[in-house]
Design a protein around this motif. Structure first.
Motif, PDB file in Angstrom:
ATOM      1  N   THR A   1       0.860  -1.188   0.000  1.00  0.00           N
ATOM      2  CA  THR A   1       0.000   0.000   0.000  1.00  0.00           C
ATOM      3  C   THR A   1       0.889   1.228   0.000  1.00  0.00           C
ATOM      4  O   THR A   1       1.602   1.492   0.976  1.00  0.00           O
ATOM      5  CB  THR A   1      -0.927   0.013   1.222  1.00  0.00           C
ATOM      6  OG1 THR A   1      -1.700  -1.184   1.236  1.00  0.00           O
ATOM      7  CG2 THR A   1      -1.852   1.209   1.185  1.00  0.00           C
ATOM      8  N   MET A   2       0.844   1.982  -1.091  1.00  0.00           N
ATOM      9  CA  MET A   2       1.725   3.132  -1.235  1.00  0.00           C
ATOM     10  C   MET A   2       0.895   4.404  -1.388  1.00  0.00           C
ATOM     11  O   MET A   2       0.145   4.540  -2.363  1.00  0.00           O
ATOM     12  CB  MET A   2       2.633   2.966  -2.456  1.00  0.00           C
ATOM     13  CG  MET A   2       3.533   4.163  -2.732  1.00  0.00           C
ATOM     14  SD  MET A   2       4.611   3.879  -4.143  1.00  0.00           S
ATOM     15  CE  MET A   2       5.654   2.589  -3.481  1.00  0.00           C
ATOM     16  N   PRO A   3       0.990   5.342  -0.459  1.00  0.00           N
ATOM     17  CA  PRO A   3       0.291   6.618  -0.631  1.00  0.00           C
ATOM     18  C   PRO A   3       1.001   7.486  -1.654  1.00  0.00           C
ATOM     19  O   PRO A   3       2.232   7.559  -1.685  1.00  0.00           O
ATOM     20  CB  PRO A   3       0.332   7.230   0.775  1.00  0.00           C
ATOM     21  CG  PRO A   3       1.537   6.632   1.417  1.00  0.00           C
ATOM     22  CD  PRO A   3       1.681   5.243   0.840  1.00  0.00           C
ATOM     23  N   VAL A   4       0.212   8.136  -2.473  1.00  0.00           N
ATOM     24  CA  VAL A   4       0.751   9.062  -3.472  1.00  0.00           C
ATOM     25  C   VAL A   4       0.649  10.470  -2.906  1.00  0.00           C
ATOM     26  O   VAL A   4      -0.434  10.893  -2.496  1.00  0.00           O
ATOM     27  CB  VAL A   4      -0.022   8.958  -4.798  1.00  0.00           C
ATOM     28  CG1 VAL A   4       0.557   9.904  -5.837  1.00  0.00           C
ATOM     29  CG2 VAL A   4       0.008   7.526  -5.309  1.00  0.00           C
ATOM     30  N   PRO A   5       1.760  11.201  -2.823  1.00  0.00           N
ATOM     31  CA  PRO A   5       1.691  12.563  -2.277  1.00  0.00           C
ATOM     32  C   PRO A   5       0.716  13.430  -3.059  1.00  0.00           C
ATOM     33  O   PRO A   5       0.473  13.223  -4.259  1.00  0.00           O
ATOM     34  CB  PRO A   5       3.131  13.081  -2.416  1.00  0.00           C
ATOM     35  CG  PRO A   5       3.971  11.841  -2.505  1.00  0.00           C
ATOM     36  CD  PRO A   5       3.128  10.827  -3.190  1.00  0.00           C
ATOM     37  N   ALA A   6       0.118  14.388  -2.361  1.00  0.00           N
ATOM     38  CA  ALA A   6      -0.865  15.274  -2.984  1.00  0.00           C
ATOM     39  C   ALA A   6      -0.227  16.051  -4.133  1.00  0.00           C
ATOM     40  O   ALA A   6       0.843  16.633  -3.979  1.00  0.00           O
ATOM     41  CB  ALA A   6      -1.441  16.232  -1.941  1.00  0.00           C
ATOM     42  N   GLN A   7      -0.906  16.014  -5.272  1.00  0.00           N
ATOM     43  CA  GLN A   7      -0.437  16.693  -6.461  1.00  0.00           C
ATOM     44  C   GLN A   7      -1.365  17.856  -6.779  1.00  0.00           C
ATOM     45  O   GLN A   7      -2.582  17.710  -6.776  1.00  0.00           O
ATOM     46  CB  GLN A   7      -0.386  15.725  -7.647  1.00  0.00           C
ATOM     47  CG  GLN A   7       0.491  14.511  -7.441  1.00  0.00           C
ATOM     48  CD  GLN A   7       1.952  14.861  -7.255  1.00  0.00           C
ATOM     49  OE1 GLN A   7       2.511  15.641  -8.032  1.00  0.00           O
ATOM     50  NE2 GLN A   7       2.574  14.307  -6.224  1.00  0.00           N
ATOM     51  N   GLU A   8      -0.784  19.003  -7.045  1.00  0.00           N
ATOM     52  CA  GLU A   8      -1.562  20.187  -7.376  1.00  0.00           C
ATOM     53  C   GLU A   8      -1.565  20.385  -8.890  1.00  0.00           C
ATOM     54  O   GLU A   8      -0.516  20.297  -9.542  1.00  0.00           O
ATOM     55  CB  GLU A   8      -0.982  21.424  -6.694  1.00  0.00           C
ATOM     56  CG  GLU A   8      -1.812  22.683  -6.884  1.00  0.00           C
ATOM     57  CD  GLU A   8      -1.317  23.823  -6.033  1.00  0.00           C
ATOM     58  OE1 GLU A   8      -1.832  24.951  -6.192  1.00  0.00           O
ATOM     59  OE2 GLU A   8      -0.419  23.600  -5.207  1.00  0.00           O
ATOM     60  N   GLY A   9      -2.729  20.634  -9.428  1.00  0.00           N
ATOM     61  CA  GLY A   9      -2.863  20.818 -10.864  1.00  0.00           C
ATOM     62  C   GLY A   9      -4.093  21.618 -11.207  1.00  0.00           C
ATOM     63  O   GLY A   9      -4.891  21.974 -10.335  1.00  0.00           O
ATOM     64  N   ILE A  10      -4.246  21.887 -12.496  1.00  0.00           N
ATOM     65  CA  ILE A  10      -5.380  22.649 -13.008  1.00  0.00           C
ATOM     66  C   ILE A  10      -6.241  21.717 -13.848  1.00  0.00           C
ATOM     67  O   ILE A  10      -5.745  21.054 -14.759  1.00  0.00           O
ATOM     68  CB  ILE A  10      -4.911  23.851 -13.847  1.00  0.00           C
ATOM     69  CG1 ILE A  10      -4.039  24.775 -12.993  1.00  0.00           C
ATOM     70  CG2 ILE A  10      -6.094  24.625 -14.408  1.00  0.00           C
ATOM     71  CD1 ILE A  10      -3.468  25.948 -13.765  1.00  0.00           C
ATOM     72  N   THR A  11      -7.509  21.649 -13.524  1.00  0.00           N
ATOM     73  CA  THR A  11      -8.428  20.774 -14.244  1.00  0.00           C
ATOM     74  C   THR A  11      -8.719  21.333 -15.635  1.00  0.00           C
ATOM     75  O   THR A  11      -8.285  22.433 -15.990  1.00  0.00           O
ATOM     76  CB  THR A  11      -9.734  20.607 -13.462  1.00  0.00           C
ATOM     77  OG1 THR A  11     -10.349  21.895 -13.298  1.00  0.00           O
ATOM     78  CG2 THR A  11      -9.461  20.022 -12.095  1.00  0.00           C
ATOM     79  N   ARG A  12      -9.478  20.560 -16.386  1.00  0.00           N
ATOM     80  CA  ARG A  12      -9.801  20.978 -17.746  1.00  0.00           C
ATOM     81  C   ARG A  12     -10.687  22.216 -17.773  1.00  0.00           C
ATOM     82  O   ARG A  12     -10.645  22.989 -18.737  1.00  0.00           O
ATOM     83  CB  ARG A  12     -10.481  19.825 -18.488  1.00  0.00           C
ATOM     84  CG  ARG A  12     -10.629  20.042 -19.991  1.00  0.00           C
ATOM     85  CD  ARG A  12     -10.986  18.747 -20.676  1.00  0.00           C
ATOM     86  NE  ARG A  12     -12.186  18.138 -20.112  1.00  0.00           N
ATOM     87  CZ  ARG A  12     -12.685  16.977 -20.522  1.00  0.00           C
ATOM     88  NH1 ARG A  12     -12.064  16.289 -21.476  1.00  0.00           N
ATOM     89  NH2 ARG A  12     -13.779  16.478 -19.982  1.00  0.00           N
ATOM     90  N   ASP A  13     -11.480  22.435 -16.711  1.00  0.00           N
ATOM     91  CA  ASP A  13     -12.298  23.639 -16.635  1.00  0.00           C
ATOM     92  C   ASP A  13     -11.641  24.734 -15.798  1.00  0.00           C
ATOM     93  O   ASP A  13     -12.317  25.562 -15.192  1.00  0.00           O
ATOM     94  CB  ASP A  13     -13.683  23.303 -16.073  1.00  0.00           C
ATOM     95  CG  ASP A  13     -13.595  22.484 -14.795  1.00  0.00           C
ATOM     96  OD1 ASP A  13     -12.469  22.082 -14.425  1.00  0.00           O
ATOM     97  OD2 ASP A  13     -14.637  22.252 -14.175  1.00  0.00           O
ATOM     98  N   ASN A  14     -10.287  24.699 -15.727  1.00  0.00           N
ATOM     99  CA  ASN A  14      -9.475  25.788 -15.151  1.00  0.00           C
ATOM    100  C   ASN A  14      -9.768  26.019 -13.666  1.00  0.00           C
ATOM    101  O   ASN A  14     -10.007  27.142 -13.220  1.00  0.00           O
ATOM    102  CB  ASN A  14      -9.685  27.100 -15.924  1.00  0.00           C
ATOM    103  CG  ASN A  14      -9.264  26.996 -17.372  1.00  0.00           C
ATOM    104  OD1 ASN A  14      -8.298  26.307 -17.695  1.00  0.00           O
ATOM    105  ND2 ASN A  14      -9.989  27.658 -18.262  1.00  0.00           N
ATOM    106  N   VAL A  15      -9.759  24.940 -12.888  1.00  0.00           N
ATOM    107  CA  VAL A  15      -9.905  25.020 -11.441  1.00  0.00           C
ATOM    108  C   VAL A  15      -8.672  24.383 -10.812  1.00  0.00           C
ATOM    109  O   VAL A  15      -8.301  23.256 -11.148  1.00  0.00           O
ATOM    110  CB  VAL A  15     -11.180  24.313 -10.959  1.00  0.00           C
ATOM    111  CG1 VAL A  15     -11.279  24.390  -9.431  1.00  0.00           C
ATOM    112  CG2 VAL A  15     -12.410  24.926 -11.592  1.00  0.00           C
ATOM    113  N   THR A  16      -8.022  25.107  -9.897  1.00  0.00           N
ATOM    114  CA  THR A  16      -6.833  24.602  -9.221  1.00  0.00           C
ATOM    115  C   THR A  16      -7.242  23.691  -8.067  1.00  0.00           C
ATOM    116  O   THR A  16      -7.987  24.098  -7.173  1.00  0.00           O
ATOM    117  CB  THR A  16      -5.983  25.756  -8.695  1.00  0.00           C
ATOM    118  OG1 THR A  16      -5.632  26.626  -9.784  1.00  0.00           O
ATOM    119  CG2 THR A  16      -4.709  25.236  -8.052  1.00  0.00           C
ATOM    120  N   VAL A  17      -6.734  22.455  -8.073  1.00  0.00           N
ATOM    121  CA  VAL A  17      -7.089  21.471  -7.048  1.00  0.00           C
ATOM    122  C   VAL A  17      -5.825  20.748  -6.593  1.00  0.00           C
ATOM    123  O   VAL A  17      -4.794  20.742  -7.274  1.00  0.00           O
ATOM    124  CB  VAL A  17      -8.118  20.441  -7.568  1.00  0.00           C
ATOM    125  CG1 VAL A  17      -9.428  21.105  -7.892  1.00  0.00           C
ATOM    126  CG2 VAL A  17      -7.580  19.709  -8.800  1.00  0.00           C
TER     127      VAL A  17
END
Length: 275
Positions: free
Chosen positions: A69-85
């Protein structure tokens, strides 16, 4: 002579014991052993239990076959409708081919971790915000396919990938809260309007029935009086006949008889005037 033989036997026994200790290996039930002899991979994978290697010649690499079980660190990106998550996930994988996991990749755990982070960023850029929030099953399947394709060549099988959490900016949270509140208010108004429409139709049908049967209106009036009296309050109810109201209404609309107009010079008294 006998002493020399005893000493030689003791020395040989000690050497054998040291060799056995140096050559002995134990592979646990959830592990598999991969042996490299002088840098070359032996085709036989050592199974769980006791095994022997040649000290100084063989090198045994133990590979864990359990699901990791490997946790993936939180990744910040911009969705296709231009929302930063910010999105984090967890990857479940296991080794299915120990030899490939040792030979094909330097560190398969680190490789899977880096590939998971890259694939997660790619998924964020290809998805809308609504998909990240409500359609995670489809995104999990797509992410699993993206990870499983290169991992097969490393002797690793991706068992499952799940997106754990999606963090939104505070401004977006407030906007979504206002949107949800407006949607609930719209539904409430529609429901109230439908209820009013249905009630008006039922009242129209009841009025039509009561108009054909005047006694039904009197019964309805009596039911209203009983309902008011059941509350045990000090309100005094005096029923007023509806027919009397209708009579007064008709009496108010009836025209008054006009007075006759008399000609000028005509006396109200009967008789002839003097010449």
């Amino acid at each position: 002579m006998v002493e020399e033989l005893v000493v030689a036997a003791a020395g040989a026994g000690s050497a054998c014991a040291v060799y056995a200790v140096a050559a002995a290996r134990v592979v646990k039930q959830y592990e598999r052993g991969v042996v490299l002899r002088l840098g070359r991979l032996l085709p036989e994978v050592r199974k769980p239990g006791f095994t022997m290697v040649i000290p100084g010649v063989d090198r045994l690499r133990k590979v864990n076959m359990q699901i990791v079980t490997m946790p993936v660190p939180a990744q910040e990106g911009i969705t296709r409708d231009n929302v930063t998550v910010r999105v984090d996930a967890v990857v479940y994988f296991k080794v299915v081919d120990p030899a490939e996991a040792v030979i094909q990749v330097e560190d398969y755990r680190f490789a899977v971790s880096q590939m998971a982070q890259t694939s997660l960023r790619s998924i964020i850029g290809k998805s809308d915000l609504d998909d990240l929030l409500s359609n995670r099953e489809k995104l999990n399947q797509g992410l699993e396919l993206m990870l499983d394709s290169p991992a097969i060549g490393w002797g690793v099988h991706i068992d499952r990938v799940e997106i754990k959490d999606v963090s939104l900016p505070e401004t977006m949270k407030r906007s979504m809260s206002r949107q949800a509140e407006a949607e609930r208010e719209r539904r409430a108004r529609v429901i109230n309007a439908d209820a009013e429409l249905l009630a008006s139709k039922k009242l129209a049908e009841a009025a039509e029935t009561m108009s054909s049967q005047p006694s039904a209106l009197q019964l309805r009036l009596l039911q209203t009086i009983v309902a008011v009296a059941a509350e045990k309050n000090s309100t005094l109810v005096l029923p007023f006949p509806v027919e009397l109201l209708r009579f007064l209404e008709r009496a108010g609309h009836e025209p008054q008889p006009a007075k006759p107009v008399r000609p000028e010079g005509e006396s109200d008294e009967t008789g002839t005037g003097s010449a």
